[in-house]
Design a protein around this motif. Structure first.
Motif, PDB file in Angstrom:
ATOM      1  N   ILE A  55       0.838  -1.201   0.000  1.00  0.00           N
ATOM      2  CA  ILE A  55       0.000   0.000   0.000  1.00  0.00           C
ATOM      3  C   ILE A  55       0.874   1.253   0.000  1.00  0.00           C
ATOM      4  O   ILE A  55       0.602   2.211  -0.730  1.00  0.00           O
ATOM      5  N   ALA A  56       1.920   1.251   0.806  1.00  0.00           N
ATOM      6  CA  ALA A  56       2.817   2.408   0.870  1.00  0.00           C
ATOM      7  C   ALA A  56       3.468   2.662  -0.492  1.00  0.00           C
ATOM      8  O   ALA A  56       3.503   3.803  -0.965  1.00  0.00           O
ATOM      9  N   ARG A  57       3.957   1.610  -1.140  1.00  0.00           N
ATOM     10  CA  ARG A  57       4.569   1.783  -2.465  1.00  0.00           C
ATOM     11  C   ARG A  57       3.546   2.301  -3.476  1.00  0.00           C
ATOM     12  O   ARG A  57       3.833   3.204  -4.262  1.00  0.00           O
ATOM     13  N   PHE A  58       2.364   1.745  -3.452  1.00  0.00           N
ATOM     14  CA  PHE A  58       1.322   2.109  -4.409  1.00  0.00           C
ATOM     15  C   PHE A  58       0.858   3.554  -4.202  1.00  0.00           C
ATOM     16  O   PHE A  58       0.643   4.296  -5.160  1.00  0.00           O
ATOM     17  N   SER A  59       0.684   3.955  -2.940  1.00  0.00           N
ATOM     18  CA  SER A  59       0.131   5.280  -2.633  1.00  0.00           C
ATOM     19  C   SER A  59       1.174   6.387  -2.609  1.00  0.00           C
ATOM     20  O   SER A  59       0.831   7.562  -2.716  1.00  0.00           O
ATOM     21  N   GLY A  60       2.440   6.022  -2.431  1.00  0.00           N
ATOM     22  CA  GLY A  60       3.488   7.028  -2.336  1.00  0.00           C
ATOM     23  C   GLY A  60       3.703   7.561  -0.929  1.00  0.00           C
ATOM     24  O   GLY A  60       4.532   8.432  -0.705  1.00  0.00           O
TER      25      GLY A  60
END
Length: 87
Positions: A55-60
């Motif tokens: 989620i962190a990678r996807f959302s930035g």
């Protein structure tokens, strides 16, 4: 985004934690589903950690900036009569 095995694992973790879903922090008749929060006590779970990283990678956002995972369950007849977005 989630594999079937990850989904099954998260549901298994969530099942004993389900409680009435809040709307802005309060339980109301507007929303009758149940929600489980997979917060700090579950942060060491490998699947929870892997999903949070994804989620962190996807959302930035950094992992420390995202909310705890939430699993929401709607059974037949349950609802959320929340506001509708419009322009």
């Amino acid at each position: 985004f989630l594999s079937p095995a990850e989904c099954e694992h998260l549901v298994r973790l969530s099942t004993p934690l389900f409680g009435r879903s809040p709307v802005r922090g309060s339980v109301t008749r507007v929303r009758t589903s149940t929600t489980a929060f997979l917060g700090a006590p579950h942060s060491s779970d490998q699947v929870v950690a892997r999903v949070r990283r994804r989620i962190a990678r996807f959302s930035g956002y950094r992992e420390g900036e995202i909310e705890p995972l939430q699993v929401v369950r709607y059974q037949q007849g349950q609802k959320y009569e929340g506001p509708h977005d419009f322009f």
